[in-house]
Design a protein around this motif. Structure first.
Motif, short mmCIF file in Angstrom:
data_model
loop_
_atom_site.label_atom_id
_atom_site.label_comp_id
_atom_site.label_asym_id
_atom_site.label_seq_id
_atom_site.Cartn_x
_atom_site.Cartn_y
_atom_site.Cartn_z
N PHE A 38 8.30 -21.34 -4.69
CA PHE A 38 9.03 -20.00 -5.32
C PHE A 38 8.32 -20.04 -6.24
CE2 PHE A 38 13.63 -21.86 -5.85
CZ PHE A 38 14.19 -20.87 -4.00
N GLU A 39 7.15 -20.34 -6.84
CA GLU A 39 5.98 -19.69 -6.94
C GLU A 39 5.08 -19.02 -6.67
OE1 GLU A 39 5.13 -20.54 -10.63
OE2 GLU A 39 7.07 -21.75 -11.23
N VAL A 40 4.43 -19.37 -5.82
CA VAL A 40 4.07 -18.19 -5.02
C VAL A 40 3.82 -17.01 -4.63
CG1 VAL A 40 2.52 -18.06 -2.38
CG2 VAL A 40 2.65 -20.62 -3.98
N ARG A 41 5.80 -17.11 -4.21
CA ARG A 41 6.36 -15.91 -4.20
C ARG A 41 6.29 -14.90 -5.90
NH1 ARG A 41 12.08 -17.20 -0.89
NH2 ARG A 41 11.23 -16.95 1.02
N ARG A 42 6.60 -15.74 -6.80
CA ARG A 42 6.96 -14.80 -8.25
C ARG A 42 4.99 -14.46 -7.95
NH1 ARG A 42 4.85 -16.13 -13.01
NH2 ARG A 42 4.27 -18.11 -12.18
N ALA A 43 4.05 -15.05 -7.77
CA ALA A 43 3.06 -14.82 -8.03
C ALA A 43 2.60 -13.12 -7.35
CB ALA A 43 1.89 -16.17 -8.00
N VAL A 44 3.05 -13.44 -5.90
CA VAL A 44 2.95 -12.46 -4.60
C VAL A 44 3.61 -11.57 -5.28
CG1 VAL A 44 3.38 -11.12 -2.82
CG2 VAL A 44 2.54 -13.93 -3.11
N ILE A 45 4.87 -11.34 -5.75
CA ILE A 45 5.46 -10.04 -6.25
C ILE A 45 4.89 -9.33 -8.11
CG2 ILE A 45 7.74 -9.23 -7.89
CD1 ILE A 45 8.94 -11.69 -6.33
N GLU A 46 4.45 -9.98 -8.19
CA GLU A 46 3.74 -10.06 -9.73
C GLU A 46 2.06 -9.42 -9.53
OE1 GLU A 46 2.71 -12.55 -12.13
OE2 GLU A 46 5.65 -13.32 -13.13
N GLY A 48 1.87 -7.53 -6.41
CA GLY A 48 1.67 -5.96 -6.16
C GLY A 48 2.76 -5.13 -6.88
N GLU A 49 3.22 -6.01 -7.99
CA GLU A 49 3.72 -4.98 -9.07
C GLU A 49 2.14 -4.82 -9.57
OE1 GLU A 49 6.27 -7.23 -11.71
OE2 GLU A 49 8.04 -6.89 -10.49
N ILE A 51 -0.99 -3.87 -8.54
CA ILE A 51 -0.93 -2.97 -7.65
C ILE A 51 -0.39 -1.81 -7.52
CG2 ILE A 51 -0.79 -2.79 -4.63
CD1 ILE A 51 -2.42 -5.19 -4.20
N GLN A 52 0.87 -1.87 -7.65
CA GLN A 52 1.53 -0.59 -7.04
C GLN A 52 1.25 -0.14 -8.91
OE1 GLN A 52 5.83 -1.37 -7.15
NE2 GLN A 52 5.61 -1.62 -4.88
N GLY A 53 1.31 -0.15 -9.53
CA GLY A 53 1.31 0.40 -10.74
C GLY A 53 -0.33 0.90 -10.86
N LEU A 54 -1.64 -0.17 -10.75
CA LEU A 54 -2.61 0.70 -10.48
C LEU A 54 -3.07 1.55 -9.37
CD1 LEU A 54 -5.19 -2.55 -10.28
CD2 LEU A 54 -4.81 -0.47 -12.21
N THR A 55 -1.56 1.86 -8.63
CA THR A 55 -2.07 2.88 -7.67
C THR A 55 -1.35 4.30 -8.17
OG1 THR A 55 -1.83 1.63 -5.79
CG2 THR A 55 -1.50 4.07 -5.12
N ALA A 56 -0.12 4.19 -8.59
CA ALA A 56 0.42 5.01 -9.25
C ALA A 56 -0.45 5.78 -10.72
CB ALA A 56 1.38 4.61 -10.30
N GLU A 57 -1.36 4.91 -11.34
CA GLU A 57 -2.14 5.16 -12.57
C GLU A 57 -3.81 6.40 -11.65
OE1 GLU A 57 -4.32 2.52 -15.12
OE2 GLU A 57 -2.21 1.33 -15.19
N VAL A 58 -4.32 5.71 -10.68
CA VAL A 58 -4.97 6.59 -10.17
C VAL A 58 -4.32 7.80 -9.33
CG1 VAL A 58 -6.66 6.66 -8.04
CG2 VAL A 58 -6.29 4.21 -9.21
N ALA A 59 -3.40 7.22 -8.59
CA ALA A 59 -2.64 8.48 -7.65
C ALA A 59 -1.99 10.35 -9.03
CB ALA A 59 -1.44 8.46 -7.31
N ALA A 60 -2.10 9.33 -10.31
CA ALA A 60 -1.79 10.50 -11.76
C ALA A 60 -3.35 11.12 -11.93
CB ALA A 60 -1.18 10.04 -12.85
N GLU A 61 -4.14 9.88 -12.30
CA GLU A 61 -5.46 10.65 -12.28
C GLU A 61 -6.20 12.03 -11.00
OE1 GLU A 61 -8.17 7.48 -13.25
OE2 GLU A 61 -6.90 6.64 -14.52
N LYS A 62 -5.47 11.13 -9.77
CA LYS A 62 -5.72 12.45 -9.15
C LYS A 62 -5.59 13.69 -9.21
CE LYS A 62 -8.52 12.71 -5.23
NZ LYS A 62 -10.65 12.44 -5.29
#
Length: 86
Positions: A38-46, A48-49, A51-62
């Motif tokens: 459960f701890e590993v799953r939670r860390a992987v989900i966090e 992933g979130e 990475i998605q946030g960074l991807t959205a920021e980079v896409a908006a800047e681009k």
């Protein structure tokens, strides 16, 4: 000389002791494994979130950078470099 004791008789005598010792040990190992899973799953989900946030920021800047380069406002209107859209 020692009398021959059949192995199944030794097993019958040792089984309750082994059960009493092994069951809590196995239960603890399983409980720890599930907790770690459960701890590993939670860390992987966090992660992933993040990475998605960074991807959205980079896409908006681009997108903003591309719009500035082409002379387009973000709401779809053209600037002085392009033709005016009504």
């Amino acid at each position: 000389m020692l009398p021959a004791v059949p192995p199944f008789l030794v097993g019958m005598l040792a089984a309750p002791l082994v059960k009493r010792v092994a069951k809590p040990l196995v239960r603890g190992v399983i409980k720890t494994s599930v907790g770690l899973t459960f701890e590993v799953r939670r860390a992987v989900i966090e992660a992933g979130e993040e990475i998605q946030g960074l991807t959205a920021e980079v896409a908006a800047e681009k997108l903003a950078s591309s719009a500035r380069t082409r002379g387009v406002k973000l709401d779809g209107e053209m600037t002085a470099h392009g033709a005016a859209v009504g």
